[in-house]
Design an enzyme around this catalytic site. Structure first.
Site, PDB file in Angstrom:
ATOM      1  N   ASP A  10       0.875  -1.174   0.000  1.00 43.99           N
ATOM      2  CA  ASP A  10       0.000   0.000   0.000  1.00 43.99           C
ATOM      3  C   ASP A  10       0.915   1.228   0.000  1.00 43.99           C
ATOM      4  O   ASP A  10       2.133   1.107  -0.231  1.00 43.99           O
ATOM      5  CB  ASP A  10      -0.987  -0.034   1.182  1.00 43.99           C
ATOM      6  N   CYS A  68       3.093  -3.379   4.036  1.00 45.63           N
ATOM      7  CA  CYS A  68       2.266  -2.247   4.475  1.00 45.63           C
ATOM      8  C   CYS A  68       2.986  -1.625   5.666  1.00 45.63           C
ATOM      9  O   CYS A  68       4.185  -1.862   5.851  1.00 45.63           O
ATOM     10  CB  CYS A  68       0.828  -2.659   4.774  1.00 45.63           C
ATOM     11  N   GLY A  69       2.310  -0.829   6.452  1.00 45.37           N
ATOM     12  CA  GLY A  69       2.999  -0.160   7.553  1.00 45.37           C
ATOM     13  C   GLY A  69       3.519  -1.143   8.590  1.00 45.37           C
ATOM     14  O   GLY A  69       4.639  -1.032   9.064  1.00 45.37           O
ATOM     15  N   THR A  70       2.687  -2.110   8.928  1.00 44.84           N
ATOM     16  CA  THR A  70       3.062  -3.093   9.951  1.00 44.84           C
ATOM     17  C   THR A  70       3.210  -4.508   9.399  1.00 44.84           C
ATOM     18  O   THR A  70       3.764  -5.376  10.070  1.00 44.84           O
ATOM     19  CB  THR A  70       1.971  -3.174  11.039  1.00 44.84           C
ATOM     20  N   GLY A  73      -2.140  -5.874   8.415  1.00 43.53           N
ATOM     21  CA  GLY A  73      -3.345  -5.831   7.575  1.00 43.53           C
ATOM     22  C   GLY A  73      -3.197  -6.717   6.350  1.00 43.53           C
ATOM     23  O   GLY A  73      -4.135  -7.440   5.961  1.00 43.53           O
ATOM     24  N   HIS A 101       8.403 -24.740   9.032  1.00 39.95           N
ATOM     25  CA  HIS A 101       7.284 -25.336   9.771  1.00 39.95           C
ATOM     26  C   HIS A 101       5.928 -25.090   9.117  1.00 39.95           C
ATOM     27  O   HIS A 101       5.061 -25.949   9.157  1.00 39.95           O
ATOM     28  CB  HIS A 101       7.216 -24.773  11.201  1.00 39.95           C
ATOM     29  N   ASN A 102       5.733 -23.883   8.603  1.00 39.07           N
ATOM     30  CA  ASN A 102       4.396 -23.489   8.131  1.00 39.07           C
ATOM     31  C   ASN A 102       4.254 -23.510   6.614  1.00 39.07           C
ATOM     32  O   ASN A 102       3.159 -23.274   6.099  1.00 39.07           O
ATOM     33  CB  ASN A 102       4.048 -22.083   8.639  1.00 39.07           C
ATOM     34  N   HIS A 138       5.140 -31.495  10.455  1.00 40.39           N
ATOM     35  CA  HIS A 138       4.442 -30.233  10.190  1.00 40.39           C
ATOM     36  C   HIS A 138       3.303 -30.397   9.188  1.00 40.39           C
ATOM     37  O   HIS A 138       2.359 -29.611   9.187  1.00 40.39           O
ATOM     38  CB  HIS A 138       5.433 -29.183   9.693  1.00 40.39           C
TER      39      HIS A 138
HETATM   40  C1  RB5 Z   1      -1.785   2.513   6.682  1.00 38.42           C
HETATM   41  O1  RB5 Z   1      -1.732   3.685   7.426  1.00 38.42           O
HETATM   42  C2  RB5 Z   1      -1.612   1.298   7.608  1.00 38.42           C
HETATM   43  O2  RB5 Z   1      -2.733   1.144   8.403  1.00 38.42           O
HETATM   44  C3  RB5 Z   1      -1.350   0.058   6.796  1.00 38.42           C
HETATM   45  O3  RB5 Z   1      -0.225   0.254   6.018  1.00 38.42           O
HETATM   46  C4  RB5 Z   1      -1.074  -1.215   7.569  1.00 38.42           C
HETATM   47  O4  RB5 Z   1      -0.063  -1.016   8.526  1.00 38.42           O
HETATM   48  C5  RB5 Z   1      -2.218  -1.944   8.099  1.00 38.42           C
HETATM   49  O5  RB5 Z   1      -2.089  -3.041   8.657  1.00 38.42           O
END
Ligand code: RB5
Length: 154
Positions: A10, A68-70, A73, A101-102, A138
């Site tokens: 994203d 993505c950011g984390t 998502g 394993h996965n 597994h």
């Molecule tokens: C976008 O701001 C952020 O929410 C998205 O990149 C992500 O980290 C969601 O899990």
């Protein structure tokens, strides 16, 4: 080592994707870039995760990388597809076990969590590590992922 990999992000993951995509090509991989194609427009991670997950389902791509950011998502969305086993890895160690394993076929990364150079190490491990195999302990557990939630858990 895997030959073809799809990558998508994203807006938050765009910058890390622009580092990883040419680097993967330099390693000799065929890389299919599914967007986003700029980091300035706010977009929705499910759109990109679903596109890549459909490609895994159809056998279009061997492996996928979602940023993505984390990474969270992207993993949540991708794992709604029964053929996808997406792992959000913050370390080289978890990337190795996600494969061994996965038998994870999608790696999700958080651009706000891992630095680009460390992300490269995680990706390298993810692409190079083999699954322990169908004869391993597994496999029984992987089989249960689908068996305990048939039809996507409906
Ligand atoms: C976008 O701001 C952020 O929410 C998205 O990149 C992500 O980290 C969601 O899990």
């Amino acid at each position: 080592m895997v030959k073809t990999v799809a990558i998508a992000s994203d807006h938050a993951g765009y910058e890390l994707k622009t580092v990883l995509q040419p680097w993967l090509q330099e390693l000799g991989l065929t890389v299919v870039d599914l967007g986003a194609f700029n980091g300035s427009e706010s977009v929705d991670y499910p759109d990109f995760a679903a596109r890549l997950a459909r490609g895994i389902r159809e056998g279009e791509f061997e492996r996928g990388i979602l940023v993505c950011g984390t990474g969270i998502g992207m993993a949540i969305m991708a794992n709604r597809f029964p053929q996808v086993r997406a792992a959000n890895c913050l370390t080289d160690f978890t990337a190795r076990l996600a494969r061994e394993h996965n038998d994870a076929n999608v790696l999700t990364l958080g651009s706000r969590v891992v630095a680009a150079e460390y992300a490269k190490a995680i990706v390298t491990t993810f692409l190079r590590t083999e699954y322990a195999g169908p004869e391993s302990r597994h496999q029984r557990r992987i089989d249960k992922l689908a068996a305990l939630a048939p039809n996507g858990g409906k």
